[in-house]
Scaffold this active site. Structure first.
Site, PDB file in Angstrom:
ATOM      1  N   ASP A  70       0.849  -1.225   0.061  1.00 37.92           N
ATOM      2  CA  ASP A  70      -0.067  -0.089  -0.010  1.00 37.92           C
ATOM      3  C   ASP A  70       0.912   1.143   0.126  1.00 37.92           C
ATOM      4  O   ASP A  70       1.403   1.701   1.225  1.00 37.92           O
ATOM      5  CB  ASP A  70      -0.925  -0.203   1.148  1.00 37.92           C
ATOM      6  CG  ASP A  70      -1.908   1.116   1.359  1.00 37.92           C
ATOM      7  OD1 ASP A  70      -1.702   1.965   0.532  1.00 37.92           O
ATOM      8  OD2 ASP A  70      -2.476   1.303   2.342  1.00 37.92           O
ATOM      9  N   LEU A  71       0.987   1.894  -1.067  1.00 36.57           N
ATOM     10  CA  LEU A  71       2.004   3.063  -1.308  1.00 36.57           C
ATOM     11  C   LEU A  71       1.543   4.227  -0.252  1.00 36.57           C
ATOM     12  O   LEU A  71       2.522   5.091  -0.114  1.00 36.57           O
ATOM     13  CB  LEU A  71       2.043   3.484  -2.711  1.00 36.57           C
ATOM     14  CG  LEU A  71       2.524   2.336  -3.698  1.00 36.57           C
ATOM     15  CD1 LEU A  71       2.666   2.887  -5.126  1.00 36.57           C
ATOM     16  CD2 LEU A  71       4.000   2.066  -3.184  1.00 36.57           C
ATOM     17  N   LYS A  72       0.414   4.203   0.072  1.00 34.63           N
ATOM     18  CA  LYS A  72      -0.068   5.434   0.918  1.00 34.63           C
ATOM     19  C   LYS A  72      -0.006   5.017   2.397  1.00 34.63           C
ATOM     20  O   LYS A  72      -0.247   5.791   3.375  1.00 34.63           O
ATOM     21  CB  LYS A  72      -1.525   5.714   0.742  1.00 34.63           C
ATOM     22  CG  LYS A  72      -1.797   6.001  -0.742  1.00 34.63           C
ATOM     23  CD  LYS A  72      -3.492   6.115  -0.864  1.00 34.63           C
ATOM     24  CE  LYS A  72      -3.810   6.801  -2.123  1.00 34.63           C
ATOM     25  NZ  LYS A  72      -5.280   7.112  -2.344  1.00 34.63           N
ATOM     26  N   HIS A 136      -7.400   8.679 -22.977  1.00 33.34           N
ATOM     27  CA  HIS A 136      -7.297   7.242 -23.410  1.00 33.34           C
ATOM     28  C   HIS A 136      -6.835   7.117 -24.725  1.00 33.34           C
ATOM     29  O   HIS A 136      -6.480   8.269 -25.498  1.00 33.34           O
ATOM     30  CB  HIS A 136      -8.623   6.512 -23.208  1.00 33.34           C
ATOM     31  CG  HIS A 136      -8.590   5.833 -21.928  1.00 33.34           C
ATOM     32  ND1 HIS A 136      -7.773   4.996 -21.092  1.00 33.34           N
ATOM     33  CD2 HIS A 136      -9.710   5.915 -21.091  1.00 33.34           C
ATOM     34  CE1 HIS A 136      -8.261   4.896 -19.986  1.00 33.34           C
ATOM     35  NE2 HIS A 136      -9.494   5.206 -19.837  1.00 33.34           N
ATOM     36  N   ASP A 137      -6.386   6.053 -25.177  1.00 33.30           N
ATOM     37  CA  ASP A 137      -5.707   5.784 -26.421  1.00 33.30           C
ATOM     38  C   ASP A 137      -6.416   6.732 -27.607  1.00 33.30           C
ATOM     39  O   ASP A 137      -5.868   7.444 -28.544  1.00 33.30           O
ATOM     40  CB  ASP A 137      -5.615   4.316 -26.804  1.00 33.30           C
ATOM     41  CG  ASP A 137      -4.554   4.234 -27.622  1.00 33.30           C
ATOM     42  OD1 ASP A 137      -4.757   4.306 -29.163  1.00 33.30           O
ATOM     43  OD2 ASP A 137      -3.353   3.643 -27.279  1.00 33.30           O
ATOM     44  N   ASN A 139      -8.217   9.445 -27.309  1.00 33.81           N
ATOM     45  CA  ASN A 139      -7.810  10.751 -27.430  1.00 33.81           C
ATOM     46  C   ASN A 139      -6.523  11.206 -27.872  1.00 33.81           C
ATOM     47  O   ASN A 139      -6.350  12.254 -28.451  1.00 33.81           O
ATOM     48  CB  ASN A 139      -8.207  11.063 -26.131  1.00 33.81           C
ATOM     49  CG  ASN A 139      -9.381  10.714 -25.086  1.00 33.81           C
ATOM     50  OD1 ASN A 139      -9.353   9.974 -24.332  1.00 33.81           O
ATOM     51  ND2 ASN A 139     -10.394  11.231 -25.907  1.00 33.81           N
ATOM     52  N   TYR A 140      -5.633  10.395 -27.500  1.00 36.20           N
ATOM     53  CA  TYR A 140      -4.235  10.615 -28.045  1.00 36.20           C
ATOM     54  C   TYR A 140      -3.984  10.619 -29.546  1.00 36.20           C
ATOM     55  O   TYR A 140      -3.333  11.273 -30.247  1.00 36.20           O
ATOM     56  CB  TYR A 140      -3.101   9.715 -27.351  1.00 36.20           C
ATOM     57  CG  TYR A 140      -3.219   9.592 -25.735  1.00 36.20           C
ATOM     58  CD1 TYR A 140      -3.191  10.591 -24.987  1.00 36.20           C
ATOM     59  CD2 TYR A 140      -3.368   8.336 -25.466  1.00 36.20           C
ATOM     60  CE1 TYR A 140      -2.926  10.800 -23.753  1.00 36.20           C
ATOM     61  CE2 TYR A 140      -3.158   8.319 -23.847  1.00 36.20           C
ATOM     62  CZ  TYR A 140      -3.091   9.465 -23.133  1.00 36.20           C
ATOM     63  OH  TYR A 140      -3.272   9.347 -21.695  1.00 36.20           O
ATOM     64  N   ASP A 166      -0.770   3.501 -26.698  1.00 36.74           N
ATOM     65  CA  ASP A 166      -0.223   2.822 -25.443  1.00 36.74           C
ATOM     66  C   ASP A 166       0.888   1.823 -25.733  1.00 36.74           C
ATOM     67  O   ASP A 166       1.851   1.787 -24.899  1.00 36.74           O
ATOM     68  CB  ASP A 166      -1.500   1.576 -25.132  1.00 36.74           C
ATOM     69  CG  ASP A 166      -2.510   2.222 -24.150  1.00 36.74           C
ATOM     70  OD1 ASP A 166      -2.354   3.520 -23.682  1.00 36.74           O
ATOM     71  OD2 ASP A 166      -3.363   1.604 -23.807  1.00 36.74           O
TER      72      ASP A 166
END
Length: 372
Positions: A70-72, A136-137, A139-140, A166
């Protein structure tokens, strides 16, 4: 295996980062996925399932280990610090600033390990007006101008069938730059920070359109250029049995052979002929015969023509079989499944059949200092 002594910490999920670290793992690197407790990588929950996790996850994460952190949590940094100190590469794809807020930003990790190569994959890069915009893809592809170069039968852009941003804009540039950074480190001893922006990495794929625009002011639009449907020499034609012929006889020698075999009127073969008229004439001819008939007609001739295959047909193609493209398998909970082909050359890959990681299976092993 050229990366057999390299340790990669993979904080990424879904596609760009995991595909990049899949290639590193296939080249021999030890890849440890840092996953959140509970569900782990979101892609584990996708359908269809292959064992406990999704098929997508299994294919993209074979040969890796997984640990749950848990990185938090307050102790997250101290728990991962021994691994960071030994790591060669860190890969993450959070939005800009997230890793800094979690306490795992580049400056912090570099202070522990100056030789660390830190690869951050994002949609728009670490700076600029769009850096924190969700996308997302599709949009790019839209913002990079590539989607506008496609055209359906109604003239509207067509949804791409693959996630180009991606993979071609994220995963592959990440691997290329990681390898360059490793070479640079071998010479200088210095680590590096890699800012991989998927959106801008799409632009070189339209090199011809950029060249036409920069030099001649001829900016292409959907369907009006050589490779976007503006020429009879680069088209998809329907056959009499409702299959499709992908015809790409661009060069004059191929175009001559193609026209001779289909019997196109001489006037329409001329480069000065109206492209739309020539395209309609070719379409009428191709529509008069079946796909199999055209295969027989073109067989043995240099015409650059193919019948559009389904993905299932492509997997069964004798050429791919002869090349051993799908000869490798992975082990998933006692079952053997065909592995995902990657661009890693066969001479650099392990011949063994690895399995995808179980969530947190190696957590205690990897988080012990003495284990690394």
């Amino acid at each position: 295996m050229p990366l057999k002594d390299k340790l990669v910490l993979d904080f990424s999920t879904l596609l760009p980062g995991p595909f990049a670290t899949l290639m590193l793992a296939e080249a021999g690197a030890t890849v440890i996925k840092i996953e959140r407790a509970g569900s782990g990588d979101e892609m584990r929950g996708y359908e269809p399932k292959l064992g406990a996790d999704s098929t997508n996850f299994q294919l993209l994460n074979v040969g890796k280990d997984s640990i749950v952190v848990d990185l938090k949590a307050k102790d997250a940094f101290e728990r991962l610090k021994p691994l960071v100190a030994r790591a060669d590469v860190v890969v993450e794809q959070f939005r800009p600033g997230v890793m800094d807020r979690l306490g795992f930003g580049y400056d912090v990790l570099r202070a522990i390990n100056p030789r660390l190569i830190y690869c951050a994959i994002t949609g728009w890069g670490q700076s600029g007006p769009k850096s924190t915009v969700a996308a997302h893809d599709l949009n790019y592809m839209a913002d990079a101008g590539l989607l506008g170069l496609s055209r359906g039968s109604d003239g509207a852009p067509v949804v791409p069938p693959v996630l180009v941003a991606d993979l071609a804009g994220g995963a592959y540039p990440a691997v290329v730059n990681i390898l360059l950074a490793l070479l640079h480190r071998d010479r200088t001893g210095e680590g590096a920070y890699l800012d991989i922006a998927m959106g801008e990495n799409l632009l070189p794929l339209a090199y011809w359109g950029l060249g036409n625009g920069f030099v001649a002011g001829q900016w292409p639009r959907g369907g009006d250029a050589l490779v976007t449907g503006g020429s009879p020499r680069y088209q998809i034609y329907r056959t009499s049995d409702d299959r499709y012929l992908a015809a790409a006889p661009i060069e004059d020698r191929f175009w001559h052979n193609f026209c001779e075999l289909i019997g196109l009127a001489p006037a329409l073969r001329d480069p000065k002929a109206d492209p739309a008229e020539a395209t309609r004439a070719v379409a009428d001819i191709i529509a008069g015969r079946s796909a199999d008939a055209w295969v027989k007609t073109f067989n043995g001739h240099d015409v650059c023509c193919s019948i559009v295959a389904s993905l299932q047909e492509a997997v069964a193609d004798p050429h791919f079989a002869a090349r051993g493209v799908f000869s490798r398998k992975i082990e998933v909970e006692g079952a053997s499944v065909l592995a995902l082909p990657t661009a890693i050359a066969a001479c650099f890959r392990s011949p063994s059949a690895p399995s995808a990681p179980r969530l947190g299976a190696q957590t205690e092993v990897w988080l012990k200092t003495e284990a690394v």
